[in-house]
Design a protein around this motif. Structure first.
Motif, PDB file in Angstrom:
ATOM      1  N   ARG A 157      -3.252   0.614 -14.131  1.00  0.00           N
ATOM      2  CA  ARG A 157      -3.831   1.449 -12.879  1.00  0.00           C
ATOM      3  C   ARG A 157      -4.627   2.245 -13.632  1.00  0.00           C
ATOM      4  NH1 ARG A 157       1.627   3.261  -9.560  1.00  0.00           N
ATOM      5  NH2 ARG A 157      -0.091   4.597  -8.663  1.00  0.00           N
ATOM      6  N   GLU A 172      -6.968   4.010  -6.121  1.00  0.00           N
ATOM      7  CA  GLU A 172      -6.716   3.422  -7.568  1.00  0.00           C
ATOM      8  C   GLU A 172      -7.165   2.159  -7.496  1.00  0.00           C
ATOM      9  OE1 GLU A 172      -2.984   4.073  -9.339  1.00  0.00           O
ATOM     10  OE2 GLU A 172      -2.597   5.858  -8.572  1.00  0.00           O
ATOM     11  N   LEU A 174      -5.895  -1.446  -9.350  1.00  0.00           N
ATOM     12  CA  LEU A 174      -4.836  -1.966  -9.999  1.00  0.00           C
ATOM     13  C   LEU A 174      -5.116  -3.552 -10.337  1.00  0.00           C
ATOM     14  CD1 LEU A 174      -1.536  -2.163 -10.014  1.00  0.00           C
ATOM     15  CD2 LEU A 174      -1.696  -3.156  -7.605  1.00  0.00           C
ATOM     16  N   VAL A 197      -0.136   2.187  -3.467  1.00  0.00           N
ATOM     17  CA  VAL A 197      -0.206   1.305  -4.581  1.00  0.00           C
ATOM     18  C   VAL A 197       1.133   0.671  -4.659  1.00  0.00           C
ATOM     19  CG1 VAL A 197      -0.546   1.259  -7.023  1.00  0.00           C
ATOM     20  CG2 VAL A 197      -1.984   2.503  -5.558  1.00  0.00           C
ATOM     21  N   GLN A 201       1.978  -3.194  -5.079  1.00  0.00           N
ATOM     22  CA  GLN A 201       2.640  -3.942  -5.876  1.00  0.00           C
ATOM     23  C   GLN A 201       4.085  -4.490  -5.427  1.00  0.00           C
ATOM     24  OE1 GLN A 201       2.900  -0.169  -8.505  1.00  0.00           O
ATOM     25  NE2 GLN A 201       2.010  -1.269 -10.140  1.00  0.00           N
TER      26      GLN A 201
END
Length: 229
Positions: A157, A172, A174, A197, A201
């Motif tokens: 990240r 962010e 990723l 995030v 994920q």
């Protein structure tokens, strides 16, 4: 639950920008009240050079990610594609698909930007405000902000920072899959950057895109192709 008022969509670019500046004041970046039990993916597709939009929303259980509901909608766009004003073109179709959902999600991941937008009102933020649900923007490219390239391993990240204020984190990058470009993740509404995030994920299943938007993309393109046959 409080329902945010909708607004008119037949706006000039100047009027749309002014409205974005107004609506951005209503966006909330806050911790989720509870872990979502249902997460949706939302996407919009169209044929090249066409103003006919095909929107799709698919609802999945969470964390199992099993499809539990879906809705598609077809609508003529009233605004051409203008960078930074995508939400005014696509959200009316998404709202029509939203109204058709028999089972509403606790949170949505939208194929597009959240607050990583010049006026902090990408399509995920705008849509989240109108439906009063936590939303996450999961885009394929950066629209606004500066960031270093994340590491090459999945899960790497890097912070996406405001161009004018590098101390402000607006999202962010990723790396979701080896040898794939990173995703651009930013909170849309009623969620934080870190939670956004983490949720994305948790929705990865070996593909570049998280399952909600991957399946929404598949749904809406199938709907578009079948409508054109």
């Amino acid at each position: 639950m409080k329902k945010s008022p909708h607004h008119k969509w037949d706006l000039s670019p100047r009027e749309a920008i002014a409205l974005q500046k107004q609506l951005r004041q209503e966006i909330k970046l806050e911790t989720l009240a509870h872990v979502p039990r249902r997460i949706a993916g939302a996407d919009v597709s169209s044929n090249r050079f066409s103003n006919t939009l095909y929107a799709g929303i698919i609802v999945l259980s969470f964390p199992g990610l099993e499809p539990v509901a879906q809705s598609t909608a077809k609508l003529e766009a009233t605004m051409p594609y203008i960078p930074g004003l995508l939400s005014f073109r696509e959200i009316p179709a998404l709202l029509k698909a939203w109204d058709g959902l028999e089972l509403k999600p606790d949170l949505l991941i939208v194929d597009g930007q959240g607050i990583a937008h010049p006026r902090r009102l990408g399509i995920a933020s705008h849509f989240g405000l109108l439906i009063d649900r936590p939303t996450i923007g999961c885009a394929k490219t950066i629209l606004y902000g500066n960031s270093k390239e994340p590491g090459l391993m999945p899960g790497s990240r890097s912070k996406l920072k405001d161009r004018g204020n590098p101390d402000e984190i607006i999202g962010e990058l990723l790396r979701s899959k080896v040898r794939s470009n990173p995703l651009v993740i930013s909170p849309g509404h009623r969620i934080t950057v870190d939670e956004s995030v983490s949720i994305v994920q948790a929705c990865l299943r070996g593909y570049r895109l998280p399952e909600p938007t991957r399946l929404a993309h598949k749904l809406v393109n199938g709907y578009r192709r079948s409508s054109n046959e």
